[in-house]
Motif scaffolding. Structure first.
Motif, PDB file in Angstrom:
ATOM      1  N   TYR A  64       0.858  -1.200   0.000  1.00  0.00           N
ATOM      2  CA  TYR A  64       0.000   0.000   0.000  1.00  0.00           C
ATOM      3  C   TYR A  64       0.888   1.241   0.000  1.00  0.00           C
ATOM      4  O   TYR A  64       2.109   1.144   0.144  1.00  0.00           O
ATOM      5  N   GLY A  65       0.252   2.404  -0.148  1.00  0.00           N
ATOM      6  CA  GLY A  65       1.012   3.650  -0.182  1.00  0.00           C
ATOM      7  C   GLY A  65       0.174   4.747  -0.789  1.00  0.00           C
ATOM      8  O   GLY A  65      -1.042   4.581  -0.995  1.00  0.00           O
ATOM      9  N   LEU A  66       0.806   5.884  -1.103  1.00  0.00           N
ATOM     10  CA  LEU A  66       0.071   7.028  -1.648  1.00  0.00           C
ATOM     11  C   LEU A  66      -0.480   6.716  -3.031  1.00  0.00           C
ATOM     12  O   LEU A  66      -1.588   7.097  -3.386  1.00  0.00           O
ATOM     13  N   ASN A  67       0.348   6.028  -3.825  1.00  0.00           N
ATOM     14  CA  ASN A  67      -0.033   5.773  -5.211  1.00  0.00           C
ATOM     15  C   ASN A  67       0.610   4.457  -5.670  1.00  0.00           C
ATOM     16  O   ASN A  67       1.523   4.457  -6.498  1.00  0.00           O
ATOM     17  N   PRO A  68       0.144   3.330  -5.109  1.00  0.00           N
ATOM     18  CA  PRO A  68       0.844   2.053  -5.332  1.00  0.00           C
ATOM     19  C   PRO A  68       0.957   1.706  -6.822  1.00  0.00           C
ATOM     20  O   PRO A  68      -0.015   1.845  -7.573  1.00  0.00           O
ATOM     21  N   GLN A  69       2.151   1.277  -7.217  1.00  0.00           N
ATOM     22  CA  GLN A  69       2.397   0.922  -8.622  1.00  0.00           C
ATOM     23  C   GLN A  69       2.273  -0.587  -8.866  1.00  0.00           C
ATOM     24  O   GLN A  69       2.242  -1.036  -9.998  1.00  0.00           O
ATOM     25  N   LYS A  70       2.306  -1.361  -7.804  1.00  0.00           N
ATOM     26  CA  LYS A  70       2.192  -2.838  -7.885  1.00  0.00           C
ATOM     27  C   LYS A  70       3.274  -3.439  -8.783  1.00  0.00           C
ATOM     28  O   LYS A  70       3.020  -4.333  -9.598  1.00  0.00           O
ATOM     29  N   GLU A  71       4.484  -2.907  -8.659  1.00  0.00           N
ATOM     30  CA  GLU A  71       5.607  -3.385  -9.482  1.00  0.00           C
ATOM     31  C   GLU A  71       6.026  -4.798  -9.073  1.00  0.00           C
ATOM     32  O   GLU A  71       6.282  -5.640  -9.923  1.00  0.00           O
ATOM     33  N   VAL A  72       6.115  -5.044  -7.752  1.00  0.00           N
ATOM     34  CA  VAL A  72       6.558  -6.370  -7.304  1.00  0.00           C
ATOM     35  C   VAL A  72       5.546  -7.426  -7.742  1.00  0.00           C
ATOM     36  O   VAL A  72       5.910  -8.498  -8.241  1.00  0.00           O
ATOM     37  N   GLU A  73       4.281  -7.087  -7.577  1.00  0.00           N
ATOM     38  CA  GLU A  73       3.223  -8.025  -7.987  1.00  0.00           C
ATOM     39  C   GLU A  73       3.337  -8.335  -9.490  1.00  0.00           C
ATOM     40  O   GLU A  73       3.232  -9.486  -9.902  1.00  0.00           O
ATOM     41  N   ALA A  74       3.571  -7.298 -10.269  1.00  0.00           N
ATOM     42  CA  ALA A  74       3.697  -7.502 -11.726  1.00  0.00           C
ATOM     43  C   ALA A  74       4.935  -8.340 -12.036  1.00  0.00           C
ATOM     44  O   ALA A  74       4.900  -9.242 -12.881  1.00  0.00           O
ATOM     45  N   PHE A  75       6.034  -8.059 -11.322  1.00  0.00           N
ATOM     46  CA  PHE A  75       7.240  -8.858 -11.556  1.00  0.00           C
ATOM     47  C   PHE A  75       6.968 -10.332 -11.244  1.00  0.00           C
ATOM     48  O   PHE A  75       7.363 -11.227 -11.997  1.00  0.00           O
ATOM     49  N   GLU A  76       6.289 -10.585 -10.131  1.00  0.00           N
ATOM     50  CA  GLU A  76       6.003 -11.978  -9.756  1.00  0.00           C
ATOM     51  C   GLU A  76       5.200 -12.683 -10.856  1.00  0.00           C
ATOM     52  O   GLU A  76       5.474 -13.827 -11.224  1.00  0.00           O
ATOM     53  N   ARG A  77       4.218 -11.950 -11.393  1.00  0.00           N
ATOM     54  CA  ARG A  77       3.387 -12.539 -12.452  1.00  0.00           C
ATOM     55  C   ARG A  77       4.237 -12.829 -13.694  1.00  0.00           C
ATOM     56  O   ARG A  77       4.180 -13.904 -14.283  1.00  0.00           O
ATOM     57  N   GLU A  78       5.073 -11.862 -14.047  1.00  0.00           N
ATOM     58  CA  GLU A  78       5.882 -12.009 -15.260  1.00  0.00           C
ATOM     59  C   GLU A  78       6.950 -13.105 -15.094  1.00  0.00           C
ATOM     60  O   GLU A  78       7.215 -13.870 -16.020  1.00  0.00           O
ATOM     61  N   PHE A  79       7.533 -13.184 -13.897  1.00  0.00           N
ATOM     62  CA  PHE A  79       8.575 -14.193 -13.669  1.00  0.00           C
ATOM     63  C   PHE A  79       7.963 -15.598 -13.672  1.00  0.00           C
ATOM     64  O   PHE A  79       8.518 -16.527 -14.252  1.00  0.00           O
ATOM     65  N   ALA A  80       6.803 -15.739 -13.030  1.00  0.00           N
ATOM     66  CA  ALA A  80       6.118 -17.042 -13.028  1.00  0.00           C
ATOM     67  C   ALA A  80       5.785 -17.442 -14.475  1.00  0.00           C
ATOM     68  O   ALA A  80       5.987 -18.600 -14.868  1.00  0.00           O
ATOM     69  N   GLY A  81       5.317 -16.491 -15.268  1.00  0.00           N
ATOM     70  CA  GLY A  81       4.989 -16.778 -16.670  1.00  0.00           C
ATOM     71  C   GLY A  81       6.223 -17.190 -17.449  1.00  0.00           C
ATOM     72  O   GLY A  81       6.195 -18.148 -18.236  1.00  0.00           O
ATOM     73  N   PHE A  82       7.334 -16.502 -17.216  1.00  0.00           N
ATOM     74  CA  PHE A  82       8.590 -16.810 -17.912  1.00  0.00           C
ATOM     75  C   PHE A  82       9.044 -18.234 -17.603  1.00  0.00           C
ATOM     76  O   PHE A  82       9.493 -18.966 -18.484  1.00  0.00           O
ATOM     77  N   LEU A  83       8.902 -18.634 -16.326  1.00  0.00           N
ATOM     78  CA  LEU A  83       9.384 -19.960 -15.917  1.00  0.00           C
ATOM     79  C   LEU A  83       8.368 -21.059 -16.210  1.00  0.00           C
ATOM     80  O   LEU A  83       8.720 -22.239 -16.234  1.00  0.00           O
ATOM     81  N   GLY A  84       7.123 -20.673 -16.378  1.00  0.00           N
ATOM     82  CA  GLY A  84       6.082 -21.681 -16.563  1.00  0.00           C
ATOM     83  C   GLY A  84       5.664 -22.318 -15.254  1.00  0.00           C
ATOM     84  O   GLY A  84       5.427 -23.529 -15.188  1.00  0.00           O
ATOM     85  N   VAL A  85       5.621 -21.544 -14.172  1.00  0.00           N
ATOM     86  CA  VAL A  85       5.162 -22.061 -12.867  1.00  0.00           C
ATOM     87  C   VAL A  85       3.931 -21.269 -12.419  1.00  0.00           C
ATOM     88  O   VAL A  85       3.655 -20.175 -12.925  1.00  0.00           O
ATOM     89  N   SER A  86       3.234 -21.809 -11.433  1.00  0.00           N
ATOM     90  CA  SER A  86       1.986 -21.164 -11.011  1.00  0.00           C
ATOM     91  C   SER A  86       2.204 -19.974 -10.082  1.00  0.00           C
ATOM     92  O   SER A  86       1.434 -19.027 -10.114  1.00  0.00           O
ATOM     93  N   HIS A  87       3.229 -20.052  -9.207  1.00  0.00           N
ATOM     94  CA  HIS A  87       3.379 -19.010  -8.186  1.00  0.00           C
ATOM     95  C   HIS A  87       4.816 -18.531  -8.090  1.00  0.00           C
ATOM     96  O   HIS A  87       5.743 -19.347  -8.109  1.00  0.00           O
ATOM     97  N   ALA A  88       4.966 -17.215  -7.949  1.00  0.00           N
ATOM     98  CA  ALA A  88       6.289 -16.639  -7.666  1.00  0.00           C
ATOM     99  C   ALA A  88       6.125 -15.660  -6.514  1.00  0.00           C
ATOM    100  O   ALA A  88       5.147 -14.904  -6.461  1.00  0.00           O
ATOM    101  N   LEU A  89       7.093 -15.682  -5.614  1.00  0.00           N
ATOM    102  CA  LEU A  89       7.071 -14.784  -4.452  1.00  0.00           C
ATOM    103  C   LEU A  89       8.420 -14.077  -4.378  1.00  0.00           C
ATOM    104  O   LEU A  89       9.449 -14.712  -4.120  1.00  0.00           O
TER     105      LEU A  89
END
Ligand SMILES: Cc1ncc(COP(=O)(O)O)c(C=O)c1O
Length: 444
Positions: A63-88
């Motif tokens: 959360y924050g003043l104007n969250p960009q959700k960069e980490v969340e997007a990275f997790e989604r993109e990294f999981a997609g790149f690897l072909g796995v369901s979850h990235a943390l």
């Protein structure tokens, strides 16, 4: 040409042919580029991403003043790149290992098999959990040997950490077969092999759970950083809980308190938005980074294949090798040392802070017997944790040199040459010429 000139030319040719270590002219005098694969590709894209996050004044991922959700997007993109369901995403590769072992429920009374060639954090994460690391030997892949692995399984063994070392994958299918047959969990440590694959399948997607590091030496980087990935929803939720406060969250971000399996203890490894934003850019560049290293490495390897006496590391799947290191092996330790010194004198080195071109026996905390805390079984409480816990009594694990004889021999007889992601064709030619020159003088 007059006779005096003729002699001078012959002398010059002789000096050129003579090894630099014996007073001849070195192949090159300019240092090779430093390693640090992702760093060479940092440009205005990373600057813009960092500036965007700073401008948002929202550096925290949730959360924050104007969250960009960069980490969340990275997790989604990294999981997609690897072909796995979850990235943390987490703050380091060490953090990722600790989170993964907490998710798996590691503790006293368990043994976890680790390879002789690894990184101190691998054994460290097992010890921090109160369990006992048990060494298994490596083979000519320089990664865990499936046969030694099988031999070192005891009734207390609960799992295996396989480490894909120096850029290339382990024999992961054979290792996974042992894990499945013996009913052991399998963690893949992919810190040194981000983007690597076997038969087209990415490392990190073979085991139960996998860990990554984005520290500066890795294929992509945010200075520090890490990730845990899995296809197992339960392990993901437990990992999530452990990386944060000890609790999982629902879709709305509220802490879940209704499942005893998820009431855990947090380790505090949350990733921040700045690093998330940088990693999204670096991830998009990863194919180019590894393609550069791969091209350079395989051009050099092809030339070395013609030189008898220089052994090359067995690569399980050359297509899936990310390329940051070239390992060469010689008949004995003395020959390896002579070749390494001669190559360094020919200018196959980098700036002092780089690893560049070293004897593997000088490769610090990657070699089990150099990990003093392991060899001496030290403990943070000063009372012998975890070695002296009653649950761990009867452990016969050994850590001193001699425990893994194949690794001992390979470390002494091998050298490690970093392959930067920014080598020019000229740099590659110099490396090949230096090997040919040294081979001609010392090994032919
Ligand atoms: C194989 C391996 N595992 C784990 C780590 C730990 O990563 P970090 O330095 O991000 O904690 C490293 C880092 O060098 C590594 O090489």
């Amino acid at each position: 040409m007059r006779s005096g000139e003729n002699t001078a030319v012959q002398d010059a040719a002789q000096i050129q042919g003579r090894l630099a270590i014996h007073g001849g002219t070195p192949i090159r005098t300019e240092p090779l580029p430093l390693e640090f694969p992702g760093v060479h590709h940092i440009d205005e894209q990373e600057s813009e991403a960092a500036a965007r996050v700073i401008a948002s004044r929202s550096l925290f991922r949730y959360y924050g003043l104007n969250p960009q959700k960069e980490v969340e997007a990275f997790e989604r993109e990294f999981a997609g790149f690897l072909g796995v369901s979850h990235a943390l995403a987490v703050t380091s590769g060490t953090g990722a290992l600790n989170v993964a072992l907490s998710a798996l429920g590691i503790g006293p009374g368990q043994e976890v098999i680790v390879p002789a060639y690894m990184w101190v954090a691998v054994a460290g994460a097992v010890v921090s959990h109160g369990a006992i690391p048990v060494l298994a030997d490596i083979d000519d892949t320089f990664c865990l040997d499936p046969k030694s692995l099988e031999e070192r399984i005891s009734p207390k063994t609960s799992g295996i950490i396989v480490v894909h070392m120096s850029g290339a994958p382990a024999d992961i299918k054979a290792i996974r077969e042992v894990a499945r047959r013996r009913n052991l969990f399998l963690v893949e440590d992919c810190a040194q092999c981000i983007g690597g694959s076997v038969d087209g399948q990415k490392v990190g997607s073979f085991g139960d759970i996998a860990t990554f590091s984005f520290q500066m030496n890795k294929n992509i980087t945010s200075g520090e950083g890490g990730c845990v990935v899995t296809n197992d929803r339960r392990l993901y939720e437990r990992a999530f809980a452990c990386h944060d406060l000890g609790y999982a969250r629902d879709e709305k971000g509220r802490l879940k308190l209704d499942n005893p399996d998820l009431l855990l203890w947090g380790l505090g490894y949350r990733m921040d938005e700045l690093r998330g934003a940088l990693l999204r850019i670096q991830l998009a560049k990863l194919p180019q980074i590894t393609a550069n290293m791969h091209r350079s490495k395989y051009r050099i390897r092809k030339a070395l294949e013609r030189l008898p006496g220089i052994g090359l590391r067995r690569i399980v799947d050359p297509e899936g090798d990310t390329g940051p290191f070239l390992i060469t092996t010689y008949r004995d330790a003395l020959t390896a040392k002579l070749v390494n010194q001669a190559l360094r004198a020919e200018g196959i080195v980098t700036f002092p802070q780089g690893i560049s071109n070293i004897m593997m026996s000088d490769w610090g905390m990657h070699l089990y017997y150099n990990i003093a805390s392991l060899v001496q079984r030290t403990s943070v409480d000063g009372k012998g944790f975890p070695w002296k816990l009653s649950e761990n009594s009867g452990s016969t694990a050994r850590y001193e040199k001699g425990t893994c004889p194949v690794a001992d021999s390979l470390f002494e007889r091998s050298t490690l040459l970093a392959i930067p992601s920014s080598l020019s064709e000229r740099d590659e030619e110099d490396i090949i010429q230096a090997f040919e020159k040294v081979h001609g003088a010392l090994l032919a």
